[in-house]
Design a protein around this motif. Structure first.
Motif, PDB file in Angstrom:
ATOM      1  N   PHE A 178       0.843  -1.189   0.000  1.00 22.89           N
ATOM      2  CA  PHE A 178       0.000   0.000   0.000  1.00 22.89           C
ATOM      3  C   PHE A 178       0.885   1.247   0.000  1.00 22.89           C
ATOM      4  CE2 PHE A 178      -2.629  -3.406   1.458  1.00 22.89           C
ATOM      5  CZ  PHE A 178      -3.882  -3.129   0.910  1.00 22.89           C
ATOM      6  N   VAL A 179       0.747   2.036  -1.087  1.00 21.25           N
ATOM      7  CA  VAL A 179       1.586   3.205  -1.325  1.00 21.25           C
ATOM      8  C   VAL A 179       0.673   4.398  -1.632  1.00 21.25           C
ATOM      9  CG1 VAL A 179       3.568   4.081  -2.627  1.00 21.25           C
ATOM     10  CG2 VAL A 179       3.258   1.623  -2.371  1.00 21.25           C
ATOM     11  N   ASN A 180       1.077   5.590  -1.179  1.00 20.24           N
ATOM     12  CA  ASN A 180       0.220   6.749  -1.456  1.00 20.24           C
ATOM     13  C   ASN A 180       0.180   7.099  -2.945  1.00 20.24           C
ATOM     14  OD1 ASN A 180       2.872   7.680  -1.502  1.00 20.24           O
ATOM     15  ND2 ASN A 180       2.345   9.716  -0.741  1.00 20.24           N
ATOM     16  N   LYS A 181       1.276   6.836  -3.678  1.00 23.53           N
ATOM     17  CA  LYS A 181       1.326   7.077  -5.118  1.00 23.53           C
ATOM     18  C   LYS A 181       1.934   5.854  -5.806  1.00 23.53           C
ATOM     19  CE  LYS A 181       1.742  12.117  -4.848  1.00 23.53           C
ATOM     20  NZ  LYS A 181       2.556  13.292  -5.287  1.00 23.53           N
ATOM     21  N   PRO A 182       1.135   4.789  -5.985  1.00 23.82           N
ATOM     22  CA  PRO A 182       1.692   3.531  -6.512  1.00 23.82           C
ATOM     23  C   PRO A 182       2.304   3.658  -7.903  1.00 23.82           C
ATOM     24  CG  PRO A 182      -0.711   3.456  -6.415  1.00 23.82           C
ATOM     25  CD  PRO A 182      -0.294   4.671  -5.664  1.00 23.82           C
ATOM     26  N   LEU A 183       1.778   4.546  -8.738  1.00 26.08           N
ATOM     27  CA  LEU A 183       2.308   4.675 -10.094  1.00 26.08           C
ATOM     28  C   LEU A 183       3.692   5.305 -10.127  1.00 26.08           C
ATOM     29  CD1 LEU A 183      -0.879   5.846 -12.048  1.00 26.08           C
ATOM     30  CD2 LEU A 183       0.069   3.536 -11.869  1.00 26.08           C
ATOM     31  N   ASP A 184       4.062   5.965  -9.034  1.00 25.07           N
ATOM     32  CA  ASP A 184       5.351   6.662  -8.995  1.00 25.07           C
ATOM     33  C   ASP A 184       6.475   5.817  -8.391  1.00 25.07           C
ATOM     34  OD1 ASP A 184       4.246   8.896 -10.153  1.00 25.07           O
ATOM     35  OD2 ASP A 184       3.815   9.900  -8.256  1.00 25.07           O
ATOM     36  N   LEU A 185       6.159   4.658  -7.837  1.00 23.78           N
ATOM     37  CA  LEU A 185       7.198   3.837  -7.212  1.00 23.78           C
ATOM     38  C   LEU A 185       8.056   3.216  -8.312  1.00 23.78           C
ATOM     39  CD1 LEU A 185       8.195   2.844  -4.415  1.00 23.78           C
ATOM     40  CD2 LEU A 185       6.877   0.743  -4.808  1.00 23.78           C
ATOM     41  N   PRO A 186       9.346   3.532  -8.381  1.00 25.98           N
ATOM     42  CA  PRO A 186      10.208   3.048  -9.475  1.00 25.98           C
ATOM     43  C   PRO A 186      10.290   1.526  -9.520  1.00 25.98           C
ATOM     44  CG  PRO A 186      11.286   4.805  -8.245  1.00 25.98           C
ATOM     45  CD  PRO A 186      10.082   4.406  -7.445  1.00 25.98           C
ATOM     46  N   GLU A 187      10.400   0.989 -10.739  1.00 23.83           N
ATOM     47  CA  GLU A 187      10.537  -0.461 -10.896  1.00 23.83           C
ATOM     48  C   GLU A 187      11.821  -0.959 -10.242  1.00 23.83           C
ATOM     49  OE1 GLU A 187      10.132  -1.997 -14.775  1.00 23.83           O
ATOM     50  OE2 GLU A 187       8.184  -1.060 -15.160  1.00 23.83           O
ATOM     51  N   SER A 188      12.874  -0.129 -10.260  1.00 24.95           N
ATOM     52  CA  SER A 188      14.132  -0.543  -9.641  1.00 24.95           C
ATOM     53  C   SER A 188      13.938  -0.767  -8.139  1.00 24.95           C
ATOM     54  CB  SER A 188      15.211   0.515  -9.876  1.00 24.95           C
ATOM     55  OG  SER A 188      14.801   1.777  -9.362  1.00 24.95           O
ATOM     56  N   TYR A 189      13.129   0.063  -7.509  1.00 22.19           N
ATOM     57  CA  TYR A 189      12.889  -0.104  -6.069  1.00 22.19           C
ATOM     58  C   TYR A 189      12.000  -1.326  -5.822  1.00 22.19           C
ATOM     59  CZ  TYR A 189      12.284   1.155  -1.184  1.00 22.19           C
ATOM     60  OH  TYR A 189      12.325   1.156   0.203  1.00 22.19           O
ATOM     61  N   GLN A 190      11.058  -1.580  -6.723  1.00 20.25           N
ATOM     62  CA  GLN A 190      10.237  -2.789  -6.586  1.00 20.25           C
ATOM     63  C   GLN A 190      11.107  -4.041  -6.697  1.00 20.25           C
ATOM     64  OE1 GLN A 190       6.604  -2.781  -9.033  1.00 20.25           O
ATOM     65  NE2 GLN A 190       6.855  -0.560  -9.284  1.00 20.25           N
ATOM     66  N   ARG A 191      12.059  -4.029  -7.631  1.00 23.89           N
ATOM     67  CA  ARG A 191      12.961  -5.184  -7.769  1.00 23.89           C
ATOM     68  C   ARG A 191      13.813  -5.348  -6.513  1.00 23.89           C
ATOM     69  NH1 ARG A 191      13.489  -3.142 -13.138  1.00 23.89           N
ATOM     70  NH2 ARG A 191      15.450  -2.118 -12.585  1.00 23.89           N
TER      71      ARG A 191
ATOM     72  N   LEU B  35       4.381  -8.637  -6.804  1.00 19.54           N
ATOM     73  CA  LEU B  35       4.176  -7.479  -5.935  1.00 19.54           C
ATOM     74  C   LEU B  35       3.097  -6.605  -6.564  1.00 19.54           C
ATOM     75  CD1 LEU B  35       5.243  -6.098  -3.352  1.00 19.54           C
ATOM     76  CD2 LEU B  35       6.814  -4.804  -4.813  1.00 19.54           C
ATOM     77  N   LEU B  36       1.970  -6.469  -5.866  1.00 25.56           N
ATOM     78  CA  LEU B  36       0.854  -5.667  -6.347  1.00 25.56           C
ATOM     79  C   LEU B  36       0.836  -4.339  -5.595  1.00 25.56           C
ATOM     80  CD1 LEU B  36      -1.916  -8.440  -6.312  1.00 25.56           C
ATOM     81  CD2 LEU B  36      -0.345  -7.856  -8.172  1.00 25.56           C
ATOM     82  N   LEU B  37       0.864  -3.231  -6.309  1.00 26.73           N
ATOM     83  CA  LEU B  37       0.852  -1.904  -5.686  1.00 26.73           C
ATOM     84  C   LEU B  37      -0.588  -1.439  -5.531  1.00 26.73           C
ATOM     85  CD1 LEU B  37       3.817  -0.174  -7.545  1.00 26.73           C
ATOM     86  CD2 LEU B  37       3.849  -1.572  -5.468  1.00 26.73           C
ATOM     87  N   ARG B  38      -0.932  -1.026  -4.329  1.00 28.30           N
ATOM     88  CA  ARG B  38      -2.275  -0.572  -4.015  1.00 28.30           C
ATOM     89  C   ARG B  38      -2.222   0.822  -3.403  1.00 28.30           C
ATOM     90  NH1 ARG B  38      -3.304  -4.088  -6.967  1.00 28.30           N
ATOM     91  NH2 ARG B  38      -4.447  -6.016  -6.567  1.00 28.30           N
ATOM     92  N   LYS B  39      -3.218   1.624  -3.749  1.00 26.23           N
ATOM     93  CA  LYS B  39      -3.298   2.952  -3.161  1.00 26.23           C
ATOM     94  C   LYS B  39      -4.283   2.922  -2.004  1.00 26.23           C
ATOM     95  CE  LYS B  39      -4.140   7.815  -4.215  1.00 26.23           C
ATOM     96  NZ  LYS B  39      -4.501   8.806  -5.257  1.00 26.23           N
ATOM     97  N   GLY B  40      -3.939   3.580  -0.914  1.00 26.66           N
ATOM     98  CA  GLY B  40      -4.839   3.630   0.226  1.00 26.66           C
ATOM     99  C   GLY B  40      -4.092   3.466   1.512  1.00 26.66           C
ATOM    100  N   LYS B  41      -4.804   3.686   2.571  1.00 23.88           N
ATOM    101  CA  LYS B  41      -4.174   3.582   3.887  1.00 23.88           C
ATOM    102  C   LYS B  41      -4.153   2.128   4.337  1.00 23.88           C
ATOM    103  CE  LYS B  41      -8.508   4.354   6.378  1.00 23.88           C
ATOM    104  NZ  LYS B  41      -9.207   5.183   7.376  1.00 23.88           N
ATOM    105  N   ASN B  42      -3.518   1.889   5.449  1.00 22.22           N
ATOM    106  CA  ASN B  42      -3.474   0.571   6.065  1.00 22.22           C
ATOM    107  C   ASN B  42      -4.903   0.097   6.305  1.00 22.22           C
ATOM    108  OD1 ASN B  42      -3.327  -1.590   7.787  1.00 22.22           O
ATOM    109  ND2 ASN B  42      -1.773  -0.707   9.119  1.00 22.22           N
ATOM    110  N   PRO B  43      -5.348  -0.984   5.668  1.00 21.92           N
ATOM    111  CA  PRO B  43      -6.737  -1.418   5.813  1.00 21.92           C
ATOM    112  C   PRO B  43      -7.065  -1.929   7.200  1.00 21.92           C
ATOM    113  CG  PRO B  43      -5.510  -3.043   4.568  1.00 21.92           C
ATOM    114  CD  PRO B  43      -4.589  -1.861   4.761  1.00 21.92           C
ATOM    115  N   PHE B  44      -6.025  -2.232   7.997  1.00 24.13           N
ATOM    116  CA  PHE B  44      -6.269  -2.758   9.337  1.00 24.13           C
ATOM    117  C   PHE B  44      -6.078  -1.692  10.409  1.00 24.13           C
ATOM    118  CE2 PHE B  44      -5.131  -6.388   6.695  1.00 24.13           C
ATOM    119  CZ  PHE B  44      -6.134  -7.279   7.027  1.00 24.13           C
ATOM    120  N   ALA B  45      -5.765  -0.479  10.007  1.00 22.99           N
ATOM    121  CA  ALA B  45      -5.559   0.593  10.988  1.00 22.99           C
ATOM    122  C   ALA B  45      -6.907   1.154  11.423  1.00 22.99           C
ATOM    123  CB  ALA B  45      -4.708   1.708  10.367  1.00 22.99           C
TER     124      ALA B  45
END
Length: 468
Positions: free
Chosen positions: A424-437, A456-466
């Motif tokens: 879960f990332v605030n801006k999933p489209l901006d997370l570089p592929e190099s960092y995902q690797r 690895l699936l990138l999701r936008k949103g807050k912690n669903p269990f918080a």
């Protein structure tokens, strides 16, 4: 009720079409070319309330030497000996041929009961051949059309005397071993965990280029000549499934057609066979990629390996014909170098050197299969994942994007087979592929996940269990 029905006859009379009709699925390759089917294959059959095991066989040829046709005939005879009843199929439109008469004489002398079936009998074109069939001495022929489903009620009545009450009916159908059965078609990730259902067999696909020893490996594992082998390349066409038990674990071994580079595949039957092999890969739990020790991991081998990984399957590489290798240290170094260059993103693929013909190191290969299968099914507790994530972010945070740092909030595993994690990332489209690797590589090392694909699936949103 459970019994075994074997389909026999000369080439191109419609055995595989009837097999698919009785199995209720397009499992066997069907083409106008004679001799498409070469090995016998079995599947659960259902028609008119009867349940049985139906066996498709190669076309009978009047040969007894060591040719491919003779070896196909011996495979058919082996299947015939195991059956409760045989359906001897002729082509009603072609009429009774000398080859039909020859094998009718042989079947009359055998111990397996025979039901004569005149296929392609729809319309008036099949009537002369239907009347000719009486002269075979196998009783009244059943007029059917396997392609159009005509005459199935008469077929049920003919099979009824061979049906027998059997409490193990469900087990017998499961043992028929058809790739593409309902249990195979459960979506990836929604299958029950092995600890919840250990009775289900582990699906193992044996794949590779033509003539690397795939069929020899299957025969050596099960201890009999279940599929045809020989020096001819491209011998296997249909994907042949065999149920087998080793150390109290059930397996479904599937031999597949050799997969050449697409540019070299021009025959229609070969295209169908390769498509069938690809379907088997998608249904498998573990894929054994068999490579020739004399041509270790060439371009096509690596293409197949990448295909297996992209489908989310677990991979084990078997280097066959190892007994013929002289400089083994150099050969192993070549394997390591090629794997690192082509599959460096998936560390730890198990490589086992074997001799399928001599049965060497097959137990080692199966140990590697079970170990890889276990990793493929592994589930990591959410608490451990987030403790790991916290440490990673402290030591190596994601890069700044337009002067602002990305916020990675939470991670959890959403599926197994293969291990699939949501981040879960605030801006999933901006997370570089190099960092995902980087995250995947660290995950693989920290949680001991060698040799299987990680998603690895990138999701936008807050912690669903918080708490809100």
């Amino acid at each position: 009720m459970s019994f075994t029905v074997v389909l026999v006859g000369r080439p191109n009379v419609g055995k595989s079409t009837l097999f698919n009709r009785l199995a209720g699925k397009k499992l066997a390759l069907v083409d106008d070319t004679p001799g498409v089917t070469r090995d016998w294959r079995a599947a659960p059959g259902h028609v008119g309330g009867l349940s049985f095991t139906v066996v498709d066989t190669a076309g009978l040829e009047d040969v007894s030497d060591d040719s491919l046709e003779a070896r196909m005939r011996r495979q058919t005879e082996r299947a015939l000996d195991r059956a409760d009843v045989a359906l001897f199929i002729i082509d009603a439109r072609a009429g009774v041929t000398p080859l039909d008469r020859h094998f009718a004489n042989l079947l009359r002398k055998g111990r397996t009961p025979v039901v004569l079936v005149a296929n392609k009998a729809e319309g008036k074109a099949g009537m002369p051949g239907l009347y000719e069939a009486f002269e075979l001495g196998l009783g009244e022929p059943l007029a059917i059309s396997a392609e159009h489903g005509e005459g199935m009620a008469d077929l049920v009545q003919a099979l009824m005397p061979y049906a027998k009450e059997d409490d193990a009916d469900a087990e017998a159908q499961a043992a028929a071993g058809s790739i593409g059965s309902e249990e195979d078609e459960i979506p990836i990730g929604d299958q029950p965990e092995p600890e919840e259902d250990k009775a289900k067999p582990i699906q193992i696909a044996i794949v590779g280029r033509p003539n690397v020893g795939k069929s020899t490996l299957l025969n050596s594992l099960v201890g009999e000549e279940r599929v045809l082998t020989g020096p001819e390349a491209g011998m296997t066409r249909d994907a042949i499934s065999v149920d087998w038990t080793w150390r109290d674990r059930r397996f479904k071994l599937v031999d597949t057609a050799g997969m050449r580079r697409r540019a070299r595949v021009d025959e229609k039957v070969e295209k169908l066979a390769v498509a069938d092999a690809l379907r088997v890969i998608r249904m498998a739990n573990v894929v054994i990629l068999v490579v020739d020790a004399g041509q270790i991991l060439d371009k096509q081998d690596l293409t197949i390996a990448r295909m297996v990984i992209s489908e989310g399957r677990s991979l084990v590489i078997a280097v066959n014909k190892w007994d013929a290798v002289e400089n083994r240290a150099l050969a192993l170094k070549q394997v390591e170098d090629k794997l690192e260059a082509a599959l460096g993103y998936i560390k730890g693929v198990k490589v086992v050197t074997i001799s399928a013909l001599k049965g060497q190191k097959l137990d080692t290969l199966l140990d590697a299969v079970l170990a890889t299968y276990t990793v493929w099914n592994r589930r990591i507790p959410t608490s451990q994942l987030n403790r790991w994530l916290e440490g990673v972010l402290d030591h190596h945070p994601p890069p700044l994007i337009e002067g602002r740092r990305l916020k990675i909030r939470y991670m959890t595993q959403v599926k197994t087979r293969p291990p699939t994690l949501a981040l879960f990332v605030n801006k999933p489209l901006d997370l570089p592929e190099s960092y995902q690797r980087y995250l995947i590589a660290d995950l693989r090392e920290t949680f001991d996940l060698p040799g299987v694909p990680l998603r690895l699936l990138l999701r936008k949103g807050k912690n669903p269990f918080a708490d809100d």
